[in-house]
Design an enzyme around this catalytic site. Structure first.
Site, mmCIF file in Angstrom:
data_model
loop_
_atom_site.group_PDB
_atom_site.id
_atom_site.type_symbol
_atom_site.label_atom_id
_atom_site.label_comp_id
_atom_site.label_asym_id
_atom_site.label_seq_id
_atom_site.Cartn_x
_atom_site.Cartn_y
_atom_site.Cartn_z
ATOM 1 N N ASP A 166 0.830 -1.203 0.000
ATOM 2 C CA ASP A 166 0.000 0.000 0.000
ATOM 3 C C ASP A 166 0.877 1.270 0.000
ATOM 4 O O ASP A 166 2.090 1.212 0.177
ATOM 5 C CB ASP A 166 -0.976 -0.004 1.194
ATOM 6 C CG ASP A 166 -2.260 0.754 0.880
ATOM 7 O OD1 ASP A 166 -2.271 1.566 -0.057
ATOM 8 O OD2 ASP A 166 -3.266 0.528 1.576
ATOM 9 N N ARG A 191 -14.194 1.189 4.122
ATOM 10 C CA ARG A 191 -12.850 1.778 4.112
ATOM 11 C C ARG A 191 -12.794 2.933 3.100
ATOM 12 O O ARG A 191 -11.845 3.052 2.345
ATOM 13 C CB ARG A 191 -11.825 0.699 3.749
ATOM 14 C CG ARG A 191 -10.493 0.900 4.441
ATOM 15 C CD ARG A 191 -9.433 -0.015 3.847
ATOM 16 N NE ARG A 191 -8.236 0.023 4.666
ATOM 17 C CZ ARG A 191 -7.037 -0.326 4.239
ATOM 18 N NH1 ARG A 191 -6.871 -0.747 3.011
ATOM 19 N NH2 ARG A 191 -5.997 -0.267 5.022
ATOM 20 N N ASP A 217 -5.178 -7.516 -2.999
ATOM 21 C CA ASP A 217 -6.082 -7.300 -1.862
ATOM 22 C C ASP A 217 -7.494 -7.003 -2.340
ATOM 23 O O ASP A 217 -7.721 -6.649 -3.507
ATOM 24 C CB ASP A 217 -5.539 -6.128 -1.029
ATOM 25 C CG ASP A 217 -5.918 -6.229 0.435
ATOM 26 O OD1 ASP A 217 -6.850 -6.976 0.762
ATOM 27 O OD2 ASP A 217 -5.275 -5.544 1.247
ATOM 28 N N ASN A 222 -10.602 -5.180 -0.144
ATOM 29 C CA ASN A 222 -10.865 -4.756 1.224
ATOM 30 C C ASN A 222 -12.300 -4.422 1.585
ATOM 31 O O ASN A 222 -12.537 -3.921 2.676
ATOM 32 C CB ASN A 222 -9.987 -3.550 1.563
ATOM 33 C CG ASN A 222 -8.684 -3.982 2.181
ATOM 34 O OD1 ASN A 222 -8.670 -4.678 3.183
ATOM 35 N ND2 ASN A 222 -7.581 -3.604 1.567
ATOM 36 N N ASP A 280 -5.741 -10.313 8.984
ATOM 37 C CA ASP A 280 -5.071 -9.069 9.367
ATOM 38 C C ASP A 280 -4.664 -9.088 10.835
ATOM 39 O O ASP A 280 -4.032 -8.153 11.317
ATOM 40 C CB ASP A 280 -6.008 -7.868 9.125
ATOM 41 C CG ASP A 280 -5.890 -7.361 7.698
ATOM 42 O OD1 ASP A 280 -5.012 -7.842 6.967
ATOM 43 O OD2 ASP A 280 -6.687 -6.475 7.319
#
Ligand code: GLA
Length: 746
Positions: free
Chosen positions: A369, A445, A480, A482, A552
């Site tokens: 990220d 998110r 990913d 999310n 996570d």
């Protein structure tokens, strides 16, 4: 060797491990007879003896006037809506919202080599070899001209049957599939416990066990992913049986979107598990001449409980699901920047970290990220897959080559399916987002979901990713995902007159097609799956990603539970485990280095740690850990896992991984126990079982030990494990562990 034979109205499928037997009922419906240990000498007489029907099927609706024949008390292989069986069906079809009452009966069958099971579009599937064989039952409804093919594949040496269903419209009008499960697992009797894996973000796959009684229990996801909250791996095990004993059956789907596993017990004491795409968010229009193919369904059997079943599924996934390029190959030990620096990154601080990582023996440096667009927080830039030059003034390719000069491979994080409103991509293509033209839109998110049902979107994302992969010489890609999918509405489908009910399935096909593009052009890039941790841990993703970030949550204790339960259905070589800092960033818990290591070693090892900060773990310790792990790695990649004591029930969980040469036993003590037994030992019954092909003798710390001793009396455990030796006051006692190595004497 697989044999498939027809004995009058029976089909018998057999390999060295299992037999699967079906019967064609008088109306042409396939019914289940047997699935279990191999029955090598079964003949027609025995089948007729065991299948002889007695009684009048009292209280049921009958197929024919004046007869006692009903489908209600049959174990149906592919139950259809609206017949004399009232349990939840596998198949429902309608025309203009009117249900069709299908009368599917066997028309023909074929037996062929299964290595030709290519799917119509990018769709993950088992990679069968020339030893596998498939039985295809061609069923047909003559009124509506709808064909249903039931496929059953057996491989040479696995206690697994793979099912798949194909529905073809041979008629002249379009039909709508409202539900098309992949198949049904039938087991006799009602004395079954259902084991499934429920959870949440950072608490994935918590093992749940419940007794089944007459009625239905659904294991499901409606998240547009297989989800954190549930998992398609679902098990039936004998009521109250130990985890390593008695019959157990498991199912899984080679699929990554919303699913439904319906476990049902009827009034005739029969248990069935129907498994497939979740029908609530699915309907599919089938025009004349078209075929719909369901995802494959895995059905496994073991007579050693769910522990035995875990080995059936693990071996099968390694041999037939994972990309053979990576399945048994050494995976690079990564240092991942996420918990080390989060969004606070630039080429200087990352390079300092990389230098330390290289000295510690890390093999791949992953920028997780923050490297693209203006990604300083998680509110912006998803969709802008170009480098942030304020953080990498010399370019990402220059940084990648500096990393390579340090002797490490280079890895990057992407979240291809997502977009932030705060992004160039959104400004250019607001219609590429899943969202209805009117009404509510929800955020996860701060991000929205791209319309992966639109091939143009998939291609555009790929065209952004491709130059980055090329220029950085990428070796490892973390993919990913999310957020879950809400307000699923695609303007692309609307423009093309395709029902929005096709969206979830088309979306995941789009995801698979992006995977295929990357793998076609960059076959050497190892793709690690991730969905906010382990929110998409399923055989569909594993087909492309040979390893998946488990959770996570990097707290050692929570991870032990998550990994232990995940390993019930998946091989350890798919579990990506990182040793992280303490206090845990998720739980604040302090757990010593040894315990975190002894948990992380059961899978693919990595680190997520800032070596610039003072840690309980320095470069030298990491180097030593990596050396030890390298010795253990062949067992992780090739070995068989034995679940000995569950962290869900025991304060002293234990498990062991064995390959031909080595046995590693991981033993943990969660809370300190003053009553520690002076002669504590752990029995290893599996070492003596013939079918496990393990040696008769072992060496452990220069001591010769027979398998008989280990099985009957046990492996001696140290009276206190690592925890008591910790200097830090908080550590004393709790969270102790040890990893015991036994070398085979051959
Ligand atoms: C998700 C992943 C993490 C990390 C972050 C980055 O939460 O699960 O491992 O990659 O995203 O934003």
């Amino acid at each position: 060797m697989v044999t498939i034979s027809r004995l009058e109205n029976y089909f018998v499928l057999t390999n060295q491990k299992i037999s699967y037997i079906l019967e064609i009922l008088p109306d042409g419906t396939p019914a289940h007879v047997y699935f279990g240990k191999c029955l090598p000498h079964i003949d027609l007489q025995q089948l007729q003896y065991i299948c002889r029907r007695e009684g009048k099927s009292a209280g049921t609706i009958k197929v024919y006037k004046g007869s006692s024949f009903s489908l209600a008390d049959q174990m149906l292989e592919y139950p259809v809506y609206g017949t004399t069986s009232f349990q939840s069906p596998a198949l429902m079809i309608s025309v203009n919202q009117s249900p069709l009452y299908l009368n599917l009966s066997l028309q023909d069958y074929e037996i062929h080599a299964a290595c030709h099971n290519e799917q119509p579009e990018a769709m993950p599937h088992c990679r069968f070899d020339e030893h596998a064989k498939t039985l295809v039952l061609h069923l047909m409804d003559e009124t509506w001209k709808i064909g249903v093919d039931l496929l059953y594949t057996l491989t040479d040496d696995s206690a697994m049957v793979i099912r798949q269903t194909k529905v073809t419209n041979h008629g002249e009008q379009s039909i709508q599939i409202d539900k098309a499960a992949s198949g049904a697992l039938n087991v006799g009797g009602s004395d079954w416990d259902l084991v499934h894996f429920e959870g949440s973000w950072a608490r994935e796959r918590q093992q749940v066990r419940q007794n089944l009684v007459q009625g239905q229990v659904d294991v499901q996801s409606l998240y547009g992913s297989s989800s954190h909250q549930s998992n398609p791996y679902t098990v039936l095990t004998r009521t109250g049986a130990r985890e390593d004993q008695e019959d157990a059956y498991g199912v899984n789907l080679v699929y990554s979107s919303s699913f439904l596993n319906e476990a049902m017990v009827n009034e005739f004491d029969a248990t069935r598990l129907v498994s497939g795409i979740h029908p609530l968010t699915f309907a599919w229009t089938l025009r004349p001449g078209q075929t719909f193919t369901t995802p494959e369904m895995m059905m496994g059997y073991s007579d050693q409980g769910m522990d035995g079943l875990s080995r059936v599924f693990s071996r099968f996934i390694r041999d037939f699901i994972l990309n053979p390029r990576f399945a048994y190959r050494h995976r690079p030990i990564v240092l991942n920047s996420w918990e080390a620096v989060y969004f606070e990154l630039n080429e200087d601080n990352l390079y300092s970290l990389a230098k330390k990582a290289a000295r510690a023996g890390i093999e791949c440096f992953v920028v997780d990220d923050g490297w693209f667009g203006k990604r300083d927080t998680d509110t912006t830039s998803l969709g802008d897959w170009f480098v942030d030059e304020s953080k990498f003034p010399h370019g990402l390719d220059a940084f990648a080559s500096k990393v390579r000069k340090l002797g490490m491979e280079f890895g990057l994080w992407f979240e291809p399916e997502m977009i932030n409103e705060e992004s160039e991509l959104y400004r250019q293509h607001p219609d590429w987002v899943l969202r209805p033209p009117k009404g509510r839109i929800s955020y996860g998110r701060s991000q929205l979901v791209l319309d992966f049902a639109n091939p143009q979107v998939v291609e555009a994302v790929y065209q952004m990713m491709k130059p980055i992969i090329e220029k950085t010489g990428l070796s490892y890609l973390k993919w990913d995902m999310n957020r879950d999918i809400t307000e699923a509405w695609s303007s692309y489908l609307d423009r093309h007159g395709i029902s929005q009910m096709e969206l979830f399935h088309r979306y995941i096909l789009g995801v698979y097609s992006l995977y295929e593009k990357i793998q076609r052009d960059f076959p050497e890039v190892l793709i690690e799956g991730c969905a906010g941790g382990g929110g998409r841990f399923d055989p569909g993703i594993l087909y492309y990603s040979s390893q998946i970030w488990v959770s996570d949550n990097t707290d050692g204790f929570d991870r032990l539970k998550i990994q232990y339960a995940t390993s019930m259905g998946y091989p350890l070589s798919c579990l990506s485990n990182h040793i992280a800092e303490i206090p845990s960033h998720q739980t604040g818990r302090l757990i010593g280095t040894e315990f975190r290591k002894d948990v992380a070693f059961f899978g693919i090892l990595g680190y997520e740690i800032n070596l610039e900060r003072k840690q309980d773990l320095d470069e030298e310790q990491i180097r030593l850990q990596i050396e030890t792990y390298r010795q253990m790695e062949p067992a992780i990649l090739h070995g068989d896992l034995y679940h000995l004591r569950s962290p869900f029930h025991s304060n002293q969980p234990a498990w062991a991984i064995a390959d031909k040469e080595d046995l590693y036993v991981g033993v943990y003590r969660i809370l300190s126990d003053l009553q520690s037994v002076p002669t504590a030992s752990l029995r290893l019954p599996f070492v003596q079982k013939e079918e496990n092909h393990l040696p008769k003798e072992w060496i452990c710390n220069d001591q010769r030990l027979t398998s008989a001793l280990l099985a009957q009396m046990g492996l001696r455990l140290p009276s206190s494990n690592n925890g008591t030796n910790q200097k830090s006051a908080q550590m004393v006692g709790d969270f102790q562990s040890c990893l015991i190595h036994l070398k085979a004497v051959r």
